[in-house]
Structures are given as structure tokens and as C-alpha cells.
Design a protein around this motif. Sequence first.
Motif, PDB file in Angstrom:
ATOM      1  N   HIS A 188     -10.078  -6.563  -0.064  1.00  0.00           N
ATOM      2  CA  HIS A 188      -8.679  -6.690  -0.613  1.00  0.00           C
ATOM      3  C   HIS A 188      -8.240  -5.636  -1.706  1.00  0.00           C
ATOM      4  O   HIS A 188      -7.559  -5.951  -2.752  1.00  0.00           O
ATOM      5  CB  HIS A 188      -8.330  -8.126  -1.012  1.00  0.00           C
ATOM      6  N   GLY A 223      -1.153  -8.141   8.873  1.00  0.00           N
ATOM      7  CA  GLY A 223      -0.959  -8.882   7.703  1.00  0.00           C
ATOM      8  C   GLY A 223       0.209  -9.239   7.159  1.00  0.00           C
ATOM      9  O   GLY A 223       0.300 -10.617   6.676  1.00  0.00           O
ATOM     10  N   PRO A 270      -7.264  -1.663  -2.832  1.00  0.00           N
ATOM     11  CA  PRO A 270      -6.418  -0.666  -2.404  1.00  0.00           C
ATOM     12  C   PRO A 270      -7.217   0.510  -1.818  1.00  0.00           C
ATOM     13  O   PRO A 270      -8.644   0.694  -2.276  1.00  0.00           O
ATOM     14  CB  PRO A 270      -5.589  -0.074  -3.604  1.00  0.00           C
ATOM     15  N   ALA A 285      -7.160  -5.082   4.130  1.00  0.00           N
ATOM     16  CA  ALA A 285      -6.686  -4.165   3.276  1.00  0.00           C
ATOM     17  C   ALA A 285      -6.301  -2.898   3.704  1.00  0.00           C
ATOM     18  O   ALA A 285      -5.056  -2.664   4.286  1.00  0.00           O
ATOM     19  CB  ALA A 285      -7.742  -4.065   2.239  1.00  0.00           C
ATOM     20  N   ARG A 286      -7.397  -1.830   3.900  1.00  0.00           N
ATOM     21  CA  ARG A 286      -6.857  -0.531   4.402  1.00  0.00           C
ATOM     22  C   ARG A 286      -8.202  -0.231   5.291  1.00  0.00           C
ATOM     23  O   ARG A 286      -9.405  -0.180   4.890  1.00  0.00           O
ATOM     24  CB  ARG A 286      -6.584   0.496   3.407  1.00  0.00           C
ATOM     25  N   THR A 331     -12.351   4.075  -3.374  1.00  0.00           N
ATOM     26  CA  THR A 331     -12.635   2.955  -2.740  1.00  0.00           C
ATOM     27  C   THR A 331     -12.792   3.732  -1.270  1.00  0.00           C
ATOM     28  O   THR A 331     -13.213   2.783  -0.177  1.00  0.00           O
ATOM     29  CB  THR A 331     -11.744   1.856  -2.543  1.00  0.00           C
ATOM     30  N   ASP A 333      -7.936  -5.848  10.539  1.00  0.00           N
ATOM     31  CA  ASP A 333      -6.409  -5.847  10.941  1.00  0.00           C
ATOM     32  C   ASP A 333      -5.980  -4.359  10.690  1.00  0.00           C
ATOM     33  O   ASP A 333      -4.680  -4.033  11.000  1.00  0.00           O
ATOM     34  CB  ASP A 333      -5.758  -6.577   9.848  1.00  0.00           C
ATOM     35  N   VAL A 334      -7.033  -3.740  10.040  1.00  0.00           N
ATOM     36  CA  VAL A 334      -6.394  -2.208   9.607  1.00  0.00           C
ATOM     37  C   VAL A 334      -7.590  -1.157  10.032  1.00  0.00           C
ATOM     38  O   VAL A 334      -8.740  -1.633  10.246  1.00  0.00           O
ATOM     39  CB  VAL A 334      -6.327  -2.295   8.098  1.00  0.00           C
ATOM     40  N   ASP A 343     -14.263  -7.275  -8.697  1.00  0.00           N
ATOM     41  CA  ASP A 343     -12.900  -6.349  -8.954  1.00  0.00           C
ATOM     42  C   ASP A 343     -13.137  -6.004 -10.509  1.00  0.00           C
ATOM     43  O   ASP A 343     -13.309  -6.876 -11.608  1.00  0.00           O
ATOM     44  CB  ASP A 343     -11.688  -7.359  -8.995  1.00  0.00           C
ATOM     45  N   ALA A 351      -0.150 -11.852   4.178  1.00  0.00           N
ATOM     46  CA  ALA A 351      -1.440 -11.158   3.986  1.00  0.00           C
ATOM     47  C   ALA A 351      -2.830 -11.992   3.927  1.00  0.00           C
ATOM     48  O   ALA A 351      -3.600 -11.813   4.829  1.00  0.00           O
ATOM     49  CB  ALA A 351      -1.713 -10.145   3.136  1.00  0.00           C
ATOM     50  N   GLY A 397       0.868  -1.204  -0.055  1.00  0.00           N
ATOM     51  CA  GLY A 397      -0.052   0.107  -0.055  1.00  0.00           C
ATOM     52  C   GLY A 397       0.955   1.234  -0.028  1.00  0.00           C
ATOM     53  O   GLY A 397       1.764   1.330   0.740  1.00  0.00           O
ATOM     54  N   GLY A 422     -11.766  -7.106  -4.581  1.00  0.00           N
ATOM     55  CA  GLY A 422     -10.446  -6.821  -5.053  1.00  0.00           C
ATOM     56  C   GLY A 422      -9.831  -8.100  -5.086  1.00  0.00           C
ATOM     57  O   GLY A 422      -9.217  -8.939  -4.235  1.00  0.00           O
ATOM     58  N   TYR A 466     -11.338  -4.430 -12.518  1.00  0.00           N
ATOM     59  CA  TYR A 466     -10.201  -4.625 -13.335  1.00  0.00           C
ATOM     60  C   TYR A 466      -9.706  -6.123 -13.315  1.00  0.00           C
ATOM     61  O   TYR A 466      -8.526  -6.269 -14.041  1.00  0.00           O
ATOM     62  CB  TYR A 466      -9.089  -3.444 -12.756  1.00  0.00           C
ATOM     63  N   GLY A 493      -7.045  -8.906  -6.492  1.00  0.00           N
ATOM     64  CA  GLY A 493      -5.604  -8.852  -7.001  1.00  0.00           C
ATOM     65  C   GLY A 493      -4.844 -10.073  -6.369  1.00  0.00           C
ATOM     66  O   GLY A 493      -5.236 -11.133  -6.236  1.00  0.00           O
ATOM     67  N   GLY A 523      -6.284 -10.994  -2.668  1.00  0.00           N
ATOM     68  CA  GLY A 523      -7.473 -11.462  -2.743  1.00  0.00           C
ATOM     69  C   GLY A 523      -7.730 -12.786  -3.607  1.00  0.00           C
ATOM     70  O   GLY A 523      -8.278 -13.793  -3.130  1.00  0.00           O
TER      71      GLY A 523
HETATM   72  N1  LIG Z   1      -2.963  -5.812   6.261  1.00  0.00           N
HETATM   73  C1  LIG Z   1      -1.817  -6.033   5.766  1.00  0.00           C
HETATM   74  O1  LIG Z   1      -0.662  -5.972   6.393  1.00  0.00           O
HETATM   75  C2  LIG Z   1      -1.608  -6.123   4.316  1.00  0.00           C
HETATM   76  C3  LIG Z   1      -0.819  -6.640   3.527  1.00  0.00           C
HETATM   77  C4  LIG Z   1      -0.657  -6.869   2.259  1.00  0.00           C
HETATM   78  C5  LIG Z   1      -1.370  -5.866   1.508  1.00  0.00           C
HETATM   79  N2  LIG Z   1      -2.396  -5.290   1.885  1.00  0.00           N
HETATM   80  C6  LIG Z   1      -3.210  -4.328   1.555  1.00  0.00           C
HETATM   81  O2  LIG Z   1      -4.221  -4.929   0.724  1.00  0.00           O
HETATM   82  C7  LIG Z   1      -4.665  -4.604  -0.434  1.00  0.00           C
HETATM   83  C8  LIG Z   1      -4.372  -5.637  -1.627  1.00  0.00           C
HETATM   84  O3  LIG Z   1      -3.081  -5.596  -1.996  1.00  0.00           O
HETATM   85  P1  LIG Z   1      -2.545  -6.485  -3.195  1.00  0.00           P
HETATM   86  O4  LIG Z   1      -1.235  -6.985  -2.957  1.00  0.00           O
HETATM   87  O5  LIG Z   1      -3.314  -7.675  -3.479  1.00  0.00           O
HETATM   88  O6  LIG Z   1      -2.666  -5.761  -4.069  1.00  0.00           O
HETATM   89  P2  LIG Z   1      -3.199  -5.685  -5.730  1.00  0.00           P
HETATM   90  O7  LIG Z   1      -3.026  -4.492  -6.116  1.00  0.00           O
HETATM   91  O8  LIG Z   1      -2.682  -7.000  -6.474  1.00  0.00           O
HETATM   92  O9  LIG Z   1      -4.611  -6.002  -5.981  1.00  0.00           O
HETATM   93  C9  LIG Z   1      -5.587  -5.012  -5.346  1.00  0.00           C
HETATM   94  C10 LIG Z   1      -6.998  -5.386  -6.258  1.00  0.00           C
HETATM   95  O10 LIG Z   1      -7.851  -4.475  -5.979  1.00  0.00           O
HETATM   96  C11 LIG Z   1      -8.595  -4.127  -7.289  1.00  0.00           C
HETATM   97  N3  LIG Z   1      -9.399  -2.891  -7.099  1.00  0.00           N
HETATM   98  C12 LIG Z   1      -9.233  -1.475  -7.264  1.00  0.00           C
HETATM   99  N4  LIG Z   1     -10.142  -0.938  -7.180  1.00  0.00           N
HETATM  100  C13 LIG Z   1     -11.194  -1.697  -6.820  1.00  0.00           C
HETATM  101  C14 LIG Z   1     -12.534  -1.280  -6.562  1.00  0.00           C
HETATM  102  N5  LIG Z   1     -13.226  -0.389  -6.528  1.00  0.00           N
HETATM  103  N6  LIG Z   1     -13.082  -2.579  -6.230  1.00  0.00           N
HETATM  104  C15 LIG Z   1     -12.770  -3.653  -6.080  1.00  0.00           C
HETATM  105  N7  LIG Z   1     -11.567  -3.969  -6.395  1.00  0.00           N
HETATM  106  C16 LIG Z   1     -10.644  -3.017  -6.991  1.00  0.00           C
HETATM  107  C17 LIG Z   1      -7.368  -4.203  -8.217  1.00  0.00           C
HETATM  108  O11 LIG Z   1      -8.014  -4.029  -9.669  1.00  0.00           O
HETATM  109  C18 LIG Z   1      -6.552  -5.145  -7.976  1.00  0.00           C
HETATM  110  O12 LIG Z   1      -6.914  -6.165  -8.603  1.00  0.00           O
HETATM  111  C19 LIG Z   1      -4.040  -3.379  -0.535  1.00  0.00           C
HETATM  112  O13 LIG Z   1      -4.569  -2.160  -0.094  1.00  0.00           O
HETATM  113  C20 LIG Z   1      -2.718  -3.683   0.375  1.00  0.00           C
HETATM  114  O14 LIG Z   1      -2.302  -2.283   0.974  1.00  0.00           O
HETATM  115  C21 LIG Z   1      -2.502  -5.228   3.638  1.00  0.00           C
END
Ligand SMILES: NC(=O)c1ccc[n+]([C@@H]2O[C@H](COP(=O)([O-])OP(=O)(O)OC[C@H]3O[C@@H](n4cnc5c(N)ncnc54)[C@H](O)[C@@H]3O)[C@@H](O)[C@H]2O)c1
Length: 624
Positions: free
Chosen positions: A282, A362, A284, A311-312, A289, A336-337, A251, A182, A155, A228, A253, A230, A233
Motif C-alpha cells: 500500500h 481497487g 505509492p 498499490a502500483r 519504492t 490488481d495493478v 511505513d 481499495a 496515485g 505502507g 513516515y 497510509g 493500508g
Molecule cells: N488499485 C487501486 O485501484 C488503488 C486505489 C486506491 C489507491 N491505490 C494506491 O494505493 C497506494 C496507497 O494509497 P493511499 O491512499 O493509502 O495513500 P497514502 O498516501 O494515504 O498512503 C501511502 C503510505 O505509504 C507510505 N510510504 C511511502 N513510502 C514508503 C516506503 N518506502 N515504504 C513503506 N511505506 C511508504 C506513506 O508514508 C504513506 O503512509 C497508492 O499507490 C495508490 O495509488 C490503488
Amino acid sequence: MASPACTKPIFPSTFTASPSESTSKSSHLSFINTTSSLPFYPKLSHSQQRSFLVNSVLKTVDPTQPSFSTATSTDVGLLAEKPTILVSEKLGEAGLQVLRGFGHVECAYDLSQEELCTKISCCDALIVRSATKVTRQVFEASKGRLKVVGRAGVGIDNVDLQAATEFGCLVVNAPTANTIAAAEHGIALLAAMARNVAQADASIKAGKWQRNKYVGVSMVGKTLAVMGFGKVGSEVARRAKGLGMNVIAHDPYAPADRARAIGVDLVSFDQAIATADFISLHMPLTPTTNKIFNDTTFSKMKKGVRIINVARGGVIDEDALIKALDSGIVAQAALDVFTEEPPAKDSKLVQHENVTVTPHLGASTKEAQEGVAIEIAEAVLGALKGELSATAVNAPMVAPEVLSELAPYVVLAEKLGRLAVQLVSGGSGIKSVKVVYRSARGPDDLDTRLLRAMVTKGIIEPISDTIVNLVNADFIAKQRGLRISEERVVVDSSPELPVDSIQVQISNVESKFASAVAEGGQISIEGKVKFGEAHLTCVGSFDVDVSLEGNLILCRQLDQPGMIGRVGNILGEHNVNVSFMSVGRTSRRKKAIMAIGVDEQPNNEALDNIGAVPAIEEFVFLKL
Ligand SMILES: NC(=O)c1ccc[n+]([C@@H]2O[C@H](COP(=O)([O-])OP(=O)(O)OC[C@H]3O[C@@H](n4cnc5c(N)ncnc54)[C@H](O)[C@@H]3O)[C@@H](O)[C@H]2O)c1
Ligand SMILES: O=C(O)[C@H](O)COP(=O)(O)O
């Protein structure tokens, strides 16, 4: 921890601008008098050339390479100082070791914004996790020294990307190393919540034995909506399938084939939240969002839904979640957040009996932290050395092979920009620049972003105090109201060469050298790369051929015998060495342009004497 003694900035003049003053001696004599040093471009070996190139494209340092940025040849060969890297949150030892092999590393945790701003002015790189807020203030306090911010994790919502871009600072992250951690934490929270593990643990430690109170719910056969799809997720989805859950995902995208491969249906937002028994977040945190889970969206959920958020915090409106928990729409939440981290001690959400919380854990496994530390250390060092990072967040990614191929053209592009702006009377009025690339390659076979950025750099730096590089070139141009358009002309030359020629045109301006104005009324200069060197090949409608090294004098004169000798003599008398000379003319005994490359800057007397030669109608002295 004591604040570091602030060493002098590394490569301080690489991107400091050279404000130009235009001094017009008479209507036919004008020259740029640059008040500060201009870059000096020595002949470079191949590896030096690459290092020089990336130093030009990004703000970079390489302690093993000489500084090529300063004005005098005596500076070339001096070793630059080691970069200073500030690590403001706990980073795995393996990553720290990688960093220590390259620069001075200072680990200073829990800094206040003020302390961070003080320290940052002495730092070339900053490595953070999610707790450090890298605000605009931080970039301002860095005064241009900070070259890269490394986010040891995914993030980047704690980094002001807009400000980073404006200040020409690259932001890189470590997007892959904590994915599994995570995802595992998401599954851990899901299972713990379903079986009341945390609450039962607290109860038994408080001396109670409440077997009836903590009856849970099963996961098998339940629908999990992954919001989400990604990296994290999709790993959560994979694991939830293993638990026998029916997994859907939303998602906008995500590619459908990736979801299909895991056996997951991609559905709309409303469909996901209306059908799920469990919702795992999951996505961002972005303006879209932010608080996407609010009163309205909670009201569309199935009564008794359970929510997991790794996520956040900001994607949930926390007040709305408390209401949804109190009303029973949401049976349980595992978080967690949080919007604010750490959350207030008396936070109603944290204290809620149906809420399970962890302090942003996470990514916190030993394995993930070592992986993230190495991933970010390598990305930051790469950025400091000028390797365009594969995890750059705010810059176009250019493959190293493309970068090497474009190296001499990058130099040419910047020099043409620098020359073109010096031909404008009152350079700040420039609004419209066109860059024309002649190339045998098709449009998909030539990435011109680097070249455009370097033309922009060449145009803007001599007339402002702005630092321009690949990160901020487009932004700075836009901010100054400078429209840089590009045109591709396919020519019948070798596709082995990426570019045959680059032409820079500046429209709607007056030129201090009328002969540089082409038929269409625009200032126009063109250059080519010959034998690896940048050459000026056309000025206005005159063909010339002069290597773009040192400085340049352009004279328009009547085409008559003895002109080269006369000007050459004047320069010789003033101990100015001529490196190149080329004459282009419209037709015999009519107008001609003489392009003279000179190693030294002629003094005013020499320039006056050249201007006084009767057959010389106008001339301009240009610094490269
Ligand atoms: N708690 C923790 O310690 C921890 C650890 C790792 C990641 N994270 C958080 O988890 C989240 C995901 O991380 P990641 O590595 O999978 O990122 P990533 O970029 O691989 O996946 C994020 C996904 O969210 C999708 N997305 C964007 N806008 C969206 C919307 N409006 N609706 C639905 N989906 C949407 C994107 O298309 C993407 O596929 C991030 O916010 C990251 O900061 C938190
Ligand atoms: O976005 C991330 O990578 C995670 O939230 C991890 O954050 P952390 O590095 O502060 O643990």
C-alpha cells in the motif's frame, strides 16, 4: 468524438510576460519601454479583489468575474469565456454535473498521446484517472493554457509533476474517496487468494470438479504485513484484525500512535517481510519504492508467503516475482495493478497458475467512483476559481483566510518586484534578490511563500517570456540562477497587520537610477499597504510616499522651488494625468527625489522635456 473548436485562451495575457526594452536616451535619462501590455489593476470590490488575487497567484479563471488581466480599462468588465474541461477517463455522473455547471466539458476517452496533445491546447483543465499519461509533452502542447490537472483518484504517478510545476500548472487529486474501496478490494483479493476462489471458479466453468486441488489456507492467526500504512493500508489493517490476523506494518513516515490505536506494530522493512505469511502492498510508486520487491527482498521472505498488490505494479520487479513464484518462495500472488497496464496478453505473470489478477479495480465501486468524481470536480473548479486546493499536489497550500489577509500585500509584493527589476540596467544579470519583511508577527505567524512568489513573478515576468505563479515561482527562480532570500525583521507595530513593510533588494547589479542604490550598494525599494492600497515608501535612501497605480516617474533633482510645477506642467501639456506626487529629500536644498504617479504613459517628447529640466539630474519612467 470530434475535436472541440479551440476557443481563444481564457485570460491570455494574465501571465504572458512583458518583455522590456531599456532605452537610454542619455546618461541621465532612461526608461523602460514595454513592448506588450502590462496588467491593469482597477479598483476592486472585496470579492473582486479576492478573485483578482487568486488569478494573480495561480492561473485561474472565473467566468462570473471580469478579466482584470489586460492592459486597457475598456477590457475590464468583459466576461471571460467558460473554461474548457477535458475528461479523458470515465468519471462519475455526479462529478460531470458539477463540472458542467461551470464550464464546457468534453469527455474523450482512450485518446492516444498525440490526440491528447492536440486537444489539450484548447483546454483549461484536464481530469484523468490512472490510464492517461500526462507527460511533459502534454504540458508543452498546452502552451500555457492548461491551468489544472485533476487526478480522479490517489496515485499521481501517471502525471509528470516536475513538468506540471515548470509549466505553472496545478495538480490536484482526490485522495480520500476511494480509500475504502481499495481496502475492500485488498481484503477481497486476500481472501480469494487464500481460498483459491478464482482458480476454482475457472476450473468448474471448464467442467471440472477439483475439490482436492483447491484446498486453501486459513487467515486467522496468520501474520499480515501491511507495507505502507497510509489511508488504504490502515483500513486493510483494521479489516484484517477483524479476520483474526496478526497485523504488523512497515511505513517509515507513519506515526506510531496511529498504528498503536489500531493494534498494529510498526516494524522495519526487513522484519516485516521476514515474518509475514501475507504481505499487502500500500505504498505509492516513487523512485524509492520502484521495484522495491526484487530478487534480494524476495530472498528474505518466509518461504510460502502470499502477496497482495493493490498499490502500483511498479513497486514489484515482475520478473523477480515470477522467479519467486516458480521457486516457491512466494506461494501465491493476487495483483490488481501491473507495471504496464493492461499487461501483455501472454504475460507469464498473469498466466501463472498461482496468481490471481483483476484489471485495476481497487477504486471501482459505484460509491467510490461517485465520491471521487465529486471530490475531483470540486477540486478542479476550486482551482479554476483560484481557491487554493486542500488537495494540491505541487503547490503550497494556503488557507483561504490567510489568502484574504495577504491580498493587498500580494499586490504590493508583485509591484515592488516589477519596479525593482526595471531599475536594473540589463535586468537579466540579476542573481541575488533579498526580500525583507518588517512585521510585528513572530516567524510562525506569517507565511511568506505567497509574497516571495509574487516578488519573483514581478521580477521575472518583465524580463522574460516565462509564466510565473505560485506553482512554479521557486522553480523558475532556481532555473534562472536567481537566488531569492528572505529576512524577517520584527518591528513594534500592530500584529493585526500581517506585514508592516516589504523591501526588495537586488545586489551586485548596476542601476539605471543611481538614487535607488542604498548605502550597501544594492538597489533597494520598500513599500507598505496603506488603506488597502500598495504604496512605494522608500527608494534607495529617500523616503517617498506614492500609491502604486498606473505608472511611475522617479526624478532626482536639486531640492529647489518650482520643480513640482515644472514637471507637472510638462506632463499637463502632454495630457498626462498626475495621480500622486511625493518628494523625499536627504536634507534641505540638497538632493531630493520626486515620485510622480501618472495614469498615462508619457510620450518620448514629454520624457525628453522632463530630462531637459536643468535641475533634474536623473530620472526613470517605470511601468507598474
Ligand atoms: N488499485 C487501486 O485501484 C488503488 C486505489 C486506491 C489507491 N491505490 C494506491 O494505493 C497506494 C496507497 O494509497 P493511499 O491512499 O493509502 O495513500 P497514502 O498516501 O494515504 O498512503 C501511502 C503510505 O505509504 C507510505 N510510504 C511511502 N513510502 C514508503 C516506503 N518506502 N515504504 C513503506 N511505506 C511508504 C506513506 O508514508 C504513506 O503512509 C497508492 O499507490 C495508490 O495509488 C490503488
Ligand atoms: O490511485 C488510485 O486512486 C487508484 O489506482 C485508482 O485508479 P483509477 O482511478 O484508474 O481506478
